[in-house]
Design an enzyme around this catalytic site. Structure first.
Site, mmCIF file in Angstrom:
data_model
loop_
_atom_site.group_PDB
_atom_site.id
_atom_site.type_symbol
_atom_site.label_atom_id
_atom_site.label_comp_id
_atom_site.label_asym_id
_atom_site.label_seq_id
_atom_site.Cartn_x
_atom_site.Cartn_y
_atom_site.Cartn_z
ATOM 1 C CG HIS A 158 -0.492 2.782 -7.142
ATOM 2 N ND1 HIS A 158 -1.682 2.114 -7.197
ATOM 3 C CD2 HIS A 158 0.407 1.900 -6.660
ATOM 4 C CE1 HIS A 158 -1.510 0.886 -6.743
ATOM 5 N NE2 HIS A 158 -0.242 0.732 -6.411
ATOM 6 N NE ARG A 426 -1.920 -4.728 -6.707
ATOM 7 C CZ ARG A 426 -2.093 -3.784 -5.762
ATOM 8 N NH1 ARG A 426 -1.691 -4.016 -4.517
ATOM 9 N NH2 ARG A 426 -2.628 -2.633 -6.048
ATOM 10 C CD GLU A 548 -1.936 -5.000 0.542
ATOM 11 O OE1 GLU A 548 -1.963 -3.850 0.067
ATOM 12 O OE2 GLU A 548 -2.810 -5.855 0.304
ATOM 13 C CG ASP A 588 -2.824 -0.638 2.074
ATOM 14 O OD1 ASP A 588 -3.855 -0.001 2.342
ATOM 15 O OD2 ASP A 588 -2.492 -0.921 0.916
ATOM 16 N NE ARG A 626 11.378 2.134 -0.678
ATOM 17 C CZ ARG A 626 12.195 3.045 -1.200
ATOM 18 N NH1 ARG A 626 12.541 2.963 -2.465
ATOM 19 N NH2 ARG A 626 12.650 4.032 -0.472
ATOM 20 N NE ARG A 761 -7.647 1.513 -4.599
ATOM 21 C CZ ARG A 761 -7.212 0.259 -4.503
ATOM 22 N NH1 ARG A 761 -6.078 0.021 -3.896
ATOM 23 N NH2 ARG A 761 -7.907 -0.732 -5.011
#
Length: 929
Positions: A158, A426, A548, A588, A626, A761
């Protein structure tokens, strides 16, 4: 020599403990050397500007002198663009160096405690086992736990890691030099030599580009992650296993404590397709190839080194028949080694492993193998051969020769295999749904799958999952999206066959909100050979829902209850040892409902899931998604794990490690081992101490938390989603648009091309608020919630104080909020608000945020009984106090550059300067993304 008044040298507070003197000394040294580099490279004028701005910022932060703030602004406003770049880099680099000094101090303090034989500290394995003894946990209970234990930090890509790999490597070099200075008794000449080495390292850092000219590709992210294995994971995991085994043997010497590979590193990099169009089947294949190359290269090097360490002669020591046979099969027939069976056996092992490396990936071995050999069928065969060496040494008076390199190599092979780390797959549930709908339509099963009700979908999918007949036909045409999804799963199957079943074990469904979401994935797995149906179904990967949003978290127990009630799905789980993993999304859910509501709904979801799984007699493993920041579920891992509700850990836990947190936790071997130790220790305590002693708090606590959550939810939603103009305020008062252009990851910052906050995001959402020093996702809504609750509950403060004292969940929640608020600055944030094109809008929304901040501070301090933020964490408080004078100039320059850039100035140096300030602020705040 530099005069004593050099940049970044700050006077220590009078009450600072002597134990922190080495930290101050290191920080001063690095600051002085950076000042020397700055003066030599940029000249006296830049050096003077940095020093004068720093001194003014110090006066403002320490004394509240408003004239000092204006003086700092005047100095910085007078800089040319090129000079501003140099000043930004100077303050940024100091913050990077300060981070290194703090990390080195943590290592130093840990060593001091070990040398002094201090009582084991919280978060250590020794302290965890002490707590188990205090809770009267039996050896049987402990053995049962560790035999099934799974602790897995999962590295993700990320985009909040703003540091280039080159910068991280140079920082690692500086950290090593600090460590060498710390551990050795140096002569004056050696001290001077070490300082010169530090100077050259900092000079190299200064002359190395901070920013990437192009966006990272997925494979670049894979390579970056692999660097942490050589420095940390390969060395520290075996050491940690050895420590745990030794501690267990001392406490329970009559037990066999040969540990299974309970601690494993996982990865999403190369398999996480949710919103990332650049992750494809070829990328997945290349990611695994690179991982395998790293693992086998490590093993080959270690086997070669073992050969140098085991020149034992058969003339002097006996060997086991198995070792003799292994040596006999070796292609090494040199007369010089005929009496050295261990070396000959290792030569044979090396040759077989080199053949494996070539067979798997056409990978050349680091050194030429002596002869040809058959490749290993799998990593278990390699581990078995290495164990023959260890057993022979142990049986023939040489057991102590196995305790280091050989045993650690065996453990590494058992943990990392030929694949290094399992890559999770994913994808978003919407993509799965479209692919399944297309397969069903092409096969003539239903013309409009999307129009079916949930019950109809479950019935249809269950029928298809009961039938061995495939839906896919090579003679039909499918969309590019569906072909891409099927290609991913076909590639996953090939990888499992090639590198071992453990290479890919998980497939995660983002945005799960129904039972059919899981069955759709199951159908795709069936179509690609990863799910075999029939009388005894075999599921080859775990199907993992990711809940989420706030509503999805609330429905998670209901969805899983219904899923586990389906006979066909229960049959699938039998082939997965009756275990089911569930992932919970912190980021999220926070963006959806705010900090307080997200935390509470996550907690309730865990309680509900634990109850459902206990009733169905299925083992639950929770995967915590997390981030690094509190707004994305971050915070100290030890407290976070212990704050989980009763029954939610059960010896197994997976946690994502994201963005800049990976480098912060794992670039240093010692810091990395400490972080891994904390995860294992906390999992042991949360599982076994909780089992005996932990009682879920009273209904009054839950009722109060539910009401606070409801009030906070409405306050947060009212601001973020229901206030006219808030979207414009956010996009204009933070550097979100400029963050989009910062080359910090392969993944797009928004799920769609819209500018809606819902589609943004969570990562850039949180990152942007950190840059403008509001940190809004980590606290907003708490103050109004408490204010309104107290209005309805006079005298309720005592109950909130009791919740803080007696409930780990509530205490951890407030502790994390305390940390976030300590990093915020309303004065700086107000200046960002003035970037809003409509001044009235900027003022109106900022004043609402300011009012909530003040309320939150007031009630937080009243509940905790503190006088100020971080009162119970003086080390972090001092760290932040010392950082503010270096963050303030960066924020000031960022605002000035943003204003000019958005006004239409076209100089590329403006955007580069903004990006440099983003880098520096992120370094100063550390867990900001």
């Amino acid at each position: 020599m530099t005069p004593p008044n050099t940049p970044f040298e700050t006077a220590p507070a009078a009450d600072t403990a002597d134990k922190d003197r080495p930290l101050r000394d290191d920080t001063r040294l690095l600051g002085r050397l950076l000042g020397d580099v700055l003066r030599a490279q940029e000249g006296e004028a830049i050096f003077s500007a940095v020093e004068r701005a720093r001194q003014a910022a110090v006066r403002y932060n320490r004394q509240g002198d408003e004239s000092a703030r204006q003086e700092m602004a005047d100095i910085l406003n007078g800089l040319s663009l090129d000079a501003a770049h140099s000043v930004v880099r100077a303050f940024s680099y100091f913050l990077h160096l300060a981070n290194l000094a703090e990390d080195q101090h943590h290592i130093r303090r840990n060593r001091d405690h070990a040398i002094a034989h201090s009582r084991p500290r919280e978060g250590s394995l020794a302290r965890a086992l002490e707590r188990l003894d205090e809770a009267e946990v039996t050896a049987d209970m402990l053995k049962g736990c560790v035999d099934k234990m799974i602790v897995s930090p999962v590295l993700t890509a990320h985009p909040t890691e703003v540091q280039r790999k080159s910068i991280l490597s140079l920082q690692r070099r500086i950290a090593l030099l600090l460590d060498e200075r710390d551990r050795a008794r140096l002569t004056p000449e050696e001290t001077e030599e070490k300082e010169e080495d530090l100077y050259t390292a900092i000079l190299t850092l200064w002359q190395t580009r901070l920013l990437r000219p192009q966006r990272l590709a997925v494979i670049d992210e894979v390579k970056n992650a692999l660097s942490f294995y050589g420095d940390t994971f390969f060395t520290q995991l075996p050491i940690l296993y050895g420590q745990l085994e030794d501690l267990l043997k001392r406490r329970h010497p009559n037990r066999d404590w040969h540990l299974p590979p309970l601690l494993k590193i996982g990865s999403w990099i190369g398999g996480d397709r949710d919103g990332n169009p650049f992750v494809t089947a070829p990328i997945l294949k290349e990611a695994m190839r690179l991982q395998s190359t790293t693992a086998l290269g490590q093993y080959l090097t270690e086997i070669h080194n073992l050969g140098a360490e085991l020149p034992l002669s058969q003339l002097l020591v006996e060997v086991s028949p198995e070792l003799a046979a292994l040596a006999q099969r070796s292609p090494d027939h040199s007369p010089h080694r005929l009496d050295e069976p261990y070396r000959r056996a290792l030569t044979g092992i090396y040759s077989r492993l080199a053949a494996s490396a070539w067979a798997l990936d056409h990978q050349d071995s680091p050194r030429h193998a002596i002869g040809k050999a058959e490749p290993y069928a799998d990593s278990a065969e390699l581990a078995a051969d290495l164990q023959i060496l260890a057993s022979s040494l142990a049986a023939n008076g040489s057991a102590r020769l196995t305790t280091r390199r050989l045993q650690r190599l065996i453990l590494s092979v058992q943990v990392f295999g030929f694949h290094l780390a399992p890559i999770d797959l994913r994808q978003n549930s919407d993509v799965h749904e479209r692919s399944v709908a297309e397969l069903l339509r092409a096969a003539g099963r239903t013309a409009d799958y999307a129009a079916l009700s949930e019950n109809e979908r479950i019935t249809l999918l269950s029928e298809e999952l009961s039938s061995p007949r495939p839906l896919y036909s090579a003679h039909l045409d499918y969309s590019e999206e569906t072909n891409g999804e099927l290609a991913i799963f076909h590639t996953a199957r090939e990888i499992k066959l090639k590198y071992g079943d453990a290479a890919i074990t998980n497939s995660i469904i983002s945005k799960t909100d129904s039972v059919s979401d899981l069955l759709e994935l199951a159908l795709l797995l069936k179509e690609t050979g990863l799910l075999k149906v029939g009388p005894t179904p075999r599921l080859s990967v775990n199907i993992i829902p990711l809940f989420e949003t706030i509503e999805d978290l609330r429905q998670a127990p209901v969805i899983m209850d219904r899923l586990l009630s389906l006979p066909i799905y229960r049959d699938f789980l039998q082939s997965r040892d009756d275990e089911q993993e569930v992932m919970l999304g912190y980021s999220d859910s926070n963006k959806d409902g705010g900090f307080l509501t997200s935390g509470w709904e996550l907690y309730k979801a865990e309680i509900g899931l634990a109850d459902v799984f206990a009733r169905h007699q299925i083992r639950l493993r929770l995967f915590h998604g997390r981030g690094g920041s509190v707004g994305r579920g971050g915070g100290p891992s030890y407290q976070a794990i212990l704050a989980q509700p009763t029954g939610a850990v059960s010896g197994q836990i997976r946690i994502t490690e994201q963005g800049e947190v990976i480098a912060s936790k794992y670039s240093s071997p010692e810091v990395g081992r400490r972080n891994l130790e904390v995860l294992v220790a906390a999992t042991l305590e949360a599982t076994l101490v909780d089992l005996e002693n932990k009682v879920e708090p009273s209904g009054a606590f839950h009722d109060t938390m539910s009401k606070l959550s409801e009030l906070a939810f409405h306050a947060y939603r009212d601001l973020v989603y229901e206030t006219p103009g808030f979207k414009e305020y956010f996009r204009q008062s933070t550097p979100i648009s400029e963050i989009f252009d910062l080359n910090i990851g392969s993944r797009p910052a928004s799920r769609t091309k819209s500018d809606r906050i819902e589609d943004l995001r969570a990562i850039p959402w949180v990152f942007s608020w950190a840059q403008c020093r509001l940190m809004l996702p980590g606290w907003f809504g708490f103050g109004r919630a408490v204010e309104n609750w107290l209005a309805d509950n006079p005298g309720g403060l005592a109950l909130l104080q009791r919740m803080h004292r007696d409930w780990p969940f509530f205490r951890t929640l407030l502790s994390n909020m305390d940390m976030v608020l300590s990093k915020s600055d309303l004065t700086i944030a107000q200046r960002y608000a003035k970037l809003v094109e409509d001044p009235a809008l900027g003022t109106r929304i900022f004043e609402r945020i300011k009012e909530e901040w003040l309320l939150t501070r007031q009630h937080l301090l009243a509940i905790t009984g503190q006088d100020d933020f971080l009162a119970d964490n003086p080390l972090l408080a001092r760290s932040m106090q010392n950082r503010f004078p270096y963050l303030d100039p960066l924020n000031h320059l960022q605002i000035a550059l943003l204003r000019r850039y958005r006004a239409g100035e076209s100089d590329d140096r403006l955007k580069r300067g903004i990006h440099l300030t983003i880098n520096g602020v992120a370094a100063g705040l550390r867990n900001s993304g």
